[in-house]
Design a protein around this motif. Structure first.
Motif, PDB file in Angstrom:
ATOM      1  N   TYR A   1       0.982  -1.306  -0.241  1.00 58.53           N
ATOM      2  CA  TYR A   1      -0.055  -0.022   0.003  1.00 58.53           C
ATOM      3  C   TYR A   1       0.955   1.064   0.038  1.00 58.53           C
ATOM      4  O   TYR A   1       0.627   2.073  -0.724  1.00 58.53           O
ATOM      5  CB  TYR A   1      -1.014   0.096   1.226  1.00 58.53           C
ATOM      6  CG  TYR A   1      -1.733   1.235   1.375  1.00 58.53           C
ATOM      7  CD1 TYR A   1      -2.901   1.366   0.556  1.00 58.53           C
ATOM      8  CD2 TYR A   1      -1.410   2.245   2.251  1.00 58.53           C
ATOM      9  CE1 TYR A   1      -3.692   2.504   0.552  1.00 58.53           C
ATOM     10  CE2 TYR A   1      -2.172   3.487   2.484  1.00 58.53           C
ATOM     11  CZ  TYR A   1      -3.334   3.469   1.370  1.00 58.53           C
ATOM     12  OH  TYR A   1      -4.128   4.639   1.443  1.00 58.53           O
ATOM     13  N   LEU A   2       1.950   1.237   0.789  1.00 56.03           N
ATOM     14  CA  LEU A   2       2.703   2.318   1.023  1.00 56.03           C
ATOM     15  C   LEU A   2       3.456   2.721  -0.264  1.00 56.03           C
ATOM     16  O   LEU A   2       3.691   3.767  -0.787  1.00 56.03           O
ATOM     17  CB  LEU A   2       3.761   2.447   2.280  1.00 56.03           C
ATOM     18  CG  LEU A   2       2.938   2.519   3.533  1.00 56.03           C
ATOM     19  CD1 LEU A   2       3.782   2.228   4.828  1.00 56.03           C
ATOM     20  CD2 LEU A   2       1.947   3.902   3.665  1.00 56.03           C
ATOM     21  N   LEU A   3       4.037   1.641  -0.922  1.00 51.90           N
ATOM     22  CA  LEU A   3       4.891   1.885  -2.182  1.00 51.90           C
ATOM     23  C   LEU A   3       4.060   2.259  -3.459  1.00 51.90           C
ATOM     24  O   LEU A   3       4.609   2.623  -4.263  1.00 51.90           O
ATOM     25  CB  LEU A   3       5.600   0.538  -2.312  1.00 51.90           C
ATOM     26  CG  LEU A   3       6.698   0.210  -1.255  1.00 51.90           C
ATOM     27  CD1 LEU A   3       7.469  -0.996  -1.717  1.00 51.90           C
ATOM     28  CD2 LEU A   3       7.756   1.183  -1.235  1.00 51.90           C
ATOM     29  N   ALA A   4       2.829   1.805  -3.260  1.00 51.11           N
ATOM     30  CA  ALA A   4       1.841   2.228  -4.608  1.00 51.11           C
ATOM     31  C   ALA A   4       1.492   3.669  -4.500  1.00 51.11           C
ATOM     32  O   ALA A   4       0.888   4.107  -5.385  1.00 51.11           O
ATOM     33  CB  ALA A   4       0.636   1.268  -4.340  1.00 51.11           C
ATOM     34  N   MET A   5       1.472   4.340  -3.423  1.00 51.91           N
ATOM     35  CA  MET A   5       1.163   5.432  -3.202  1.00 51.91           C
ATOM     36  C   MET A   5       1.845   6.446  -4.324  1.00 51.91           C
ATOM     37  O   MET A   5       3.265   6.313  -4.600  1.00 51.91           O
ATOM     38  CB  MET A   5       1.246   6.347  -1.699  1.00 51.91           C
ATOM     39  CG  MET A   5       0.257   5.495  -0.720  1.00 51.91           C
ATOM     40  SD  MET A   5       0.639   6.010   0.799  1.00 51.91           S
ATOM     41  CE  MET A   5       0.405   7.828   0.479  1.00 51.91           C
ATOM     42  N   ASN A   6       1.627   7.523  -4.723  1.00 52.97           N
ATOM     43  CA  ASN A   6       2.301   8.562  -5.712  1.00 52.97           C
ATOM     44  C   ASN A   6       2.855   9.302  -4.788  1.00 52.97           C
ATOM     45  O   ASN A   6       2.371  10.182  -4.652  1.00 52.97           O
ATOM     46  CB  ASN A   6       1.246   8.889  -6.848  1.00 52.97           C
ATOM     47  CG  ASN A   6       1.998   9.649  -8.085  1.00 52.97           C
ATOM     48  OD1 ASN A   6       3.231   9.687  -7.920  1.00 52.97           O
ATOM     49  ND2 ASN A   6       1.550  10.283  -8.954  1.00 52.97           N
ATOM     50  N   PRO A   7       4.252   9.268  -4.646  1.00 53.14           N
ATOM     51  CA  PRO A   7       5.068  10.262  -3.916  1.00 53.14           C
ATOM     52  C   PRO A   7       5.266  11.671  -4.579  1.00 53.14           C
ATOM     53  O   PRO A   7       5.554  11.626  -5.936  1.00 53.14           O
ATOM     54  CB  PRO A   7       6.286   9.716  -3.529  1.00 53.14           C
ATOM     55  CG  PRO A   7       6.560   8.617  -4.706  1.00 53.14           C
ATOM     56  CD  PRO A   7       5.251   8.284  -5.124  1.00 53.14           C
ATOM     57  N   LYS A   8       5.041  12.651  -4.024  1.00 53.75           N
ATOM     58  CA  LYS A   8       5.344  13.928  -4.520  1.00 53.75           C
ATOM     59  C   LYS A   8       7.072  14.213  -4.659  1.00 53.75           C
ATOM     60  O   LYS A   8       7.289  13.859  -3.667  1.00 53.75           O
ATOM     61  CB  LYS A   8       4.556  15.314  -3.935  1.00 53.75           C
ATOM     62  CG  LYS A   8       3.144  15.110  -3.791  1.00 53.75           C
ATOM     63  CD  LYS A   8       2.490  16.057  -3.166  1.00 53.75           C
ATOM     64  CE  LYS A   8       1.093  15.842  -2.947  1.00 53.75           C
ATOM     65  NZ  LYS A   8       0.491  16.855  -2.040  1.00 53.75           N
ATOM     66  N   PRO A   9       7.374  14.852  -5.857  1.00 52.92           N
ATOM     67  CA  PRO A   9       8.704  14.958  -5.927  1.00 52.92           C
ATOM     68  C   PRO A   9       9.235  16.185  -4.859  1.00 52.92           C
ATOM     69  O   PRO A   9       8.223  17.235  -4.801  1.00 52.92           O
ATOM     70  CB  PRO A   9       9.066  15.428  -7.332  1.00 52.92           C
ATOM     71  CG  PRO A   9       7.666  15.629  -7.799  1.00 52.92           C
ATOM     72  CD  PRO A   9       6.457  14.917  -6.782  1.00 52.92           C
ATOM     73  N   CYS A  10      10.136  16.053  -4.416  1.00 51.59           N
ATOM     74  CA  CYS A  10      10.669  17.061  -3.184  1.00 51.59           C
ATOM     75  C   CYS A  10      11.546  17.914  -3.997  1.00 51.59           C
ATOM     76  O   CYS A  10      12.381  17.813  -4.906  1.00 51.59           O
ATOM     77  CB  CYS A  10      11.560  16.395  -2.315  1.00 51.59           C
ATOM     78  SG  CYS A  10      12.109  17.491  -0.934  1.00 51.59           S
ATOM     79  N   SER A  11      11.080  19.209  -3.912  1.00 51.59           N
ATOM     80  CA  SER A  11      12.029  20.447  -4.533  1.00 51.59           C
ATOM     81  C   SER A  11      12.472  21.175  -3.452  1.00 51.59           C
ATOM     82  O   SER A  11      11.720  21.722  -2.685  1.00 51.59           O
ATOM     83  CB  SER A  11      11.160  20.927  -5.602  1.00 51.59           C
ATOM     84  OG  SER A  11      10.061  21.684  -4.869  1.00 51.59           O
ATOM     85  N   ILE A  12      13.874  21.577  -3.525  1.00 48.75           N
ATOM     86  CA  ILE A  12      14.434  22.547  -2.600  1.00 48.75           C
ATOM     87  C   ILE A  12      14.485  23.972  -3.579  1.00 48.75           C
ATOM     88  O   ILE A  12      15.066  24.163  -4.754  1.00 48.75           O
ATOM     89  CB  ILE A  12      15.840  21.819  -2.427  1.00 48.75           C
ATOM     90  CG1 ILE A  12      15.576  20.616  -1.764  1.00 48.75           C
ATOM     91  CG2 ILE A  12      16.553  22.878  -1.409  1.00 48.75           C
ATOM     92  CD1 ILE A  12      16.936  19.998  -1.556  1.00 48.75           C
ATOM     93  N   LYS A  13      14.107  25.014  -2.593  1.00 49.11           N
ATOM     94  CA  LYS A  13      14.038  26.307  -3.190  1.00 49.11           C
ATOM     95  C   LYS A  13      15.304  26.946  -2.583  1.00 49.11           C
ATOM     96  O   LYS A  13      15.502  27.006  -1.627  1.00 49.11           O
ATOM     97  CB  LYS A  13      12.881  27.093  -2.779  1.00 49.11           C
ATOM     98  CG  LYS A  13      11.521  26.365  -3.355  1.00 49.11           C
ATOM     99  CD  LYS A  13      10.371  27.114  -2.790  1.00 49.11           C
ATOM    100  CE  LYS A  13       9.114  26.668  -3.463  1.00 49.11           C
ATOM    101  NZ  LYS A  13       7.846  27.322  -3.342  1.00 49.11           N
ATOM    102  N   LYS A  14      16.183  27.680  -3.665  1.00 50.76           N
ATOM    103  CA  LYS A  14      17.255  28.419  -3.148  1.00 50.76           C
ATOM    104  C   LYS A  14      16.948  29.696  -2.844  1.00 50.76           C
ATOM    105  O   LYS A  14      16.071  30.397  -3.443  1.00 50.76           O
ATOM    106  CB  LYS A  14      18.272  28.541  -4.271  1.00 50.76           C
ATOM    107  CG  LYS A  14      18.806  27.063  -4.569  1.00 50.76           C
ATOM    108  CD  LYS A  14      19.813  27.285  -5.570  1.00 50.76           C
ATOM    109  CE  LYS A  14      20.550  25.857  -5.933  1.00 50.76           C
ATOM    110  NZ  LYS A  14      21.450  25.980  -6.844  1.00 50.76           N
ATOM    111  N   ARG A  15      17.215  30.381  -1.676  1.00 48.54           N
ATOM    112  CA  ARG A  15      16.958  31.685  -1.267  1.00 48.54           C
ATOM    113  C   ARG A  15      18.089  32.748  -1.795  1.00 48.54           C
ATOM    114  O   ARG A  15      19.218  32.223  -1.997  1.00 48.54           O
ATOM    115  CB  ARG A  15      17.281  31.820   0.443  1.00 48.54           C
ATOM    116  CG  ARG A  15      15.796  30.893   0.801  1.00 48.54           C
ATOM    117  CD  ARG A  15      16.220  30.943   2.450  1.00 48.54           C
ATOM    118  NE  ARG A  15      15.159  30.513   3.347  1.00 48.54           N
ATOM    119  CZ  ARG A  15      15.086  30.545   4.427  1.00 48.54           C
ATOM    120  NH1 ARG A  15      15.630  31.427   5.209  1.00 48.54           N
ATOM    121  NH2 ARG A  15      14.207  29.769   4.912  1.00 48.54           N
TER     122      ARG A  15
END
Length: 87
Positions: A72-86
């Motif tokens: 169940y947990l691996l079938a979820m569609n994870p959101k990509p992590c984006s790092i914003k530069k200051r």
């Protein structure tokens, strides 16, 4: 022939609560089978087959629960992590 890989439509809470039922059933069944093996085949009431049967039942339930929750947990569609530069 039936296809072995059916999709499971249960949500996480249903799978989690089914794990507790599975733990109880498999552990008690293992304890009962182990006590019968100890009393019928080993000529008397021995406790170690009962403990081994309960441990095997608990281990099988743990493995089934882990696979169910991980599927169940691996079938979820994870959101990509984006790092914003200051600036």
């Amino acid at each position: 022939m039936r296809e072995m890989s059916k999709t499971d439509k249960r949500d996480f809470e249903d799978r989690y609560s089914a794990c507790f039922v599975d733990f109880g059933l498999k552990t008690v069944t293992g304890l009962l089978i182990g006590s019968m093996m100890g009393s019928f085949f080993l000529r008397g009431y021995k406790k170690w087959p009962m403990y081994i049967g309960g441990g095997l039942g608990f281990g099988m339930a743990y493995s089934n629960c882990e696979n169910s929750l991980n599927d169940y947990l691996l079938a979820m569609n994870p959101k990509p992590c984006s790092i914003k530069k200051r600036p």
